[in-house]
Design an enzyme around this catalytic site. Sequence first.
Site, PDB file in Angstrom:
ATOM      1  N   ASP A   1       0.833  -1.197   0.000  1.00 37.09           N
ATOM      2  CA  ASP A   1       0.000   0.000   0.000  1.00 37.09           C
ATOM      3  C   ASP A   1       0.874   1.256   0.000  1.00 37.09           C
ATOM      4  O   ASP A   1       2.024   1.220   0.459  1.00 37.09           O
ATOM      5  CB  ASP A   1      -0.901   0.019   1.241  1.00 37.09           C
ATOM      6  CG  ASP A   1      -1.934  -1.090   1.217  1.00 37.09           C
ATOM      7  OD1 ASP A   1      -2.365  -1.469   0.109  1.00 37.09           O
ATOM      8  OD2 ASP A   1      -2.308  -1.577   2.304  1.00 37.09           O
TER       9      ASP A   1
ATOM     10  N   TYR B   1       6.539  -8.256   8.609  1.00 37.92           N
ATOM     11  CA  TYR B   1       6.262  -6.821   8.731  1.00 37.92           C
ATOM     12  C   TYR B   1       6.532  -6.339  10.144  1.00 37.92           C
ATOM     13  O   TYR B   1       6.391  -7.094  11.115  1.00 37.92           O
ATOM     14  CB  TYR B   1       4.785  -6.537   8.415  1.00 37.92           C
ATOM     15  CG  TYR B   1       4.332  -6.906   7.038  1.00 37.92           C
ATOM     16  CD1 TYR B   1       4.315  -5.964   6.009  1.00 37.92           C
ATOM     17  CD2 TYR B   1       3.884  -8.195   6.751  1.00 37.92           C
ATOM     18  CE1 TYR B   1       3.874  -6.300   4.733  1.00 37.92           C
ATOM     19  CE2 TYR B   1       3.445  -8.536   5.475  1.00 37.92           C
ATOM     20  CZ  TYR B   1       3.445  -7.580   4.478  1.00 37.92           C
ATOM     21  OH  TYR B   1       3.015  -7.918   3.212  1.00 37.92           O
TER      22      TYR B   1
ATOM     23  N   ASP C   1      -6.405   2.130   7.564  1.00 37.11           N
ATOM     24  CA  ASP C   1      -5.110   2.733   7.867  1.00 37.11           C
ATOM     25  C   ASP C   1      -5.276   4.245   7.884  1.00 37.11           C
ATOM     26  O   ASP C   1      -6.373   4.768   7.628  1.00 37.11           O
ATOM     27  CB  ASP C   1      -4.018   2.279   6.883  1.00 37.11           C
ATOM     28  CG  ASP C   1      -4.266   2.736   5.454  1.00 37.11           C
ATOM     29  OD1 ASP C   1      -5.107   3.629   5.225  1.00 37.11           O
ATOM     30  OD2 ASP C   1      -3.612   2.188   4.540  1.00 37.11           O
TER      31      ASP C   1
ATOM     32  N   ARG D   1      -3.539  -4.446   7.447  1.00 43.61           N
ATOM     33  CA  ARG D   1      -4.598  -3.492   7.802  1.00 43.61           C
ATOM     34  C   ARG D   1      -5.785  -4.196   8.444  1.00 43.61           C
ATOM     35  O   ARG D   1      -6.414  -3.681   9.365  1.00 43.61           O
ATOM     36  CB  ARG D   1      -5.061  -2.738   6.549  1.00 43.61           C
ATOM     37  CG  ARG D   1      -4.113  -1.665   6.059  1.00 43.61           C
ATOM     38  CD  ARG D   1      -4.710  -0.937   4.877  1.00 43.61           C
ATOM     39  NE  ARG D   1      -4.706  -1.719   3.648  1.00 43.61           N
ATOM     40  CZ  ARG D   1      -5.601  -1.617   2.675  1.00 43.61           C
ATOM     41  NH1 ARG D   1      -6.631  -0.797   2.801  1.00 43.61           N
ATOM     42  NH2 ARG D   1      -5.497  -2.344   1.584  1.00 43.61           N
TER      43      ARG D   1
END
Length: 302
Positions: free
Chosen positions: A44, A71, A85, A180
Amino acid sequence: MTDTKSLAGFLNLDKPQGWTSHDCVAKVRRLLKLKKVGHGGTLDPLATGVLPIAVGKATRLIQYLPSGKAYNATVRFGVRTTTDDLDGETISVNPNSGVTLESLRQVIPQFIGSIEQIPPKYSAIQVDGKRLYDLARAGEAVEVPSRQVEISQIEILDWRNGEFPEVDLAIDCGGGTYIRAIARDLGEVLGCGATLAQLLRTHSSGFSIAESWTIDRLAETVENQELQLFPPESALKHLPSLSLPETLAQRWRQGQRLQLDDVQPESEFVAVFDEMGTFLGVGTWKPNQALPVLAPKMVFDR
């Protein structure tokens, strides 16, 4: 001047914040003056970190990259947004919600293992041939289909109290997982709402953030004619490998199926090399009552 038309391999790009994955591909195309460039997993715009970029014939290998990803994510509690987000519009705020580090620790195990996840409404998933983010922007109400995802580990790195508490998480997961959605669902389970505030991809498809290049560094190496790509086969270390003698290697290059003695297939796909260690492509095993048959799935030097 380096002949970029003959380039084939991978770049480990550190995607900058605010760029789409397509933006990065377009930039690499311009820098290398090549059309054949693709990426190995969407990030993203809010996110930064590892974005594997395939160049030249290596684009044909993207489908064989390992799916594991890792992540570092910052989740903010007490805030809900349209995109799950901070890039989205705020739906609700719930300051001083009472969420604690201990309550978070109690619910995290629910998110580890093989779980059902509903992707964000603003995502690239297609429903009836249309992207979810296009439908969401058009104001259309769509039931987002859930998917099975694999999350192998979630570790708490840091916790910050306040009006809107934040937690830093290290997450190891399989392909197709939306971080997310994890942030959103943590907020739902804790009853306070949550959104993703920051995201760094530290590993993707066998590539690590420690070896990644920024856009600026890439541009500098191209200008100085010092560009070195990761060899195509370096992205296939997760596959078993097979070395073919020259007679069989020649038949492989011609796209022929090979019946092999003394070979025990270990997985569906195999990375194929000749006796000199030259990468020839990816093969797949076909059922046979006598000897294993190796069929060319992708002949790399064609």
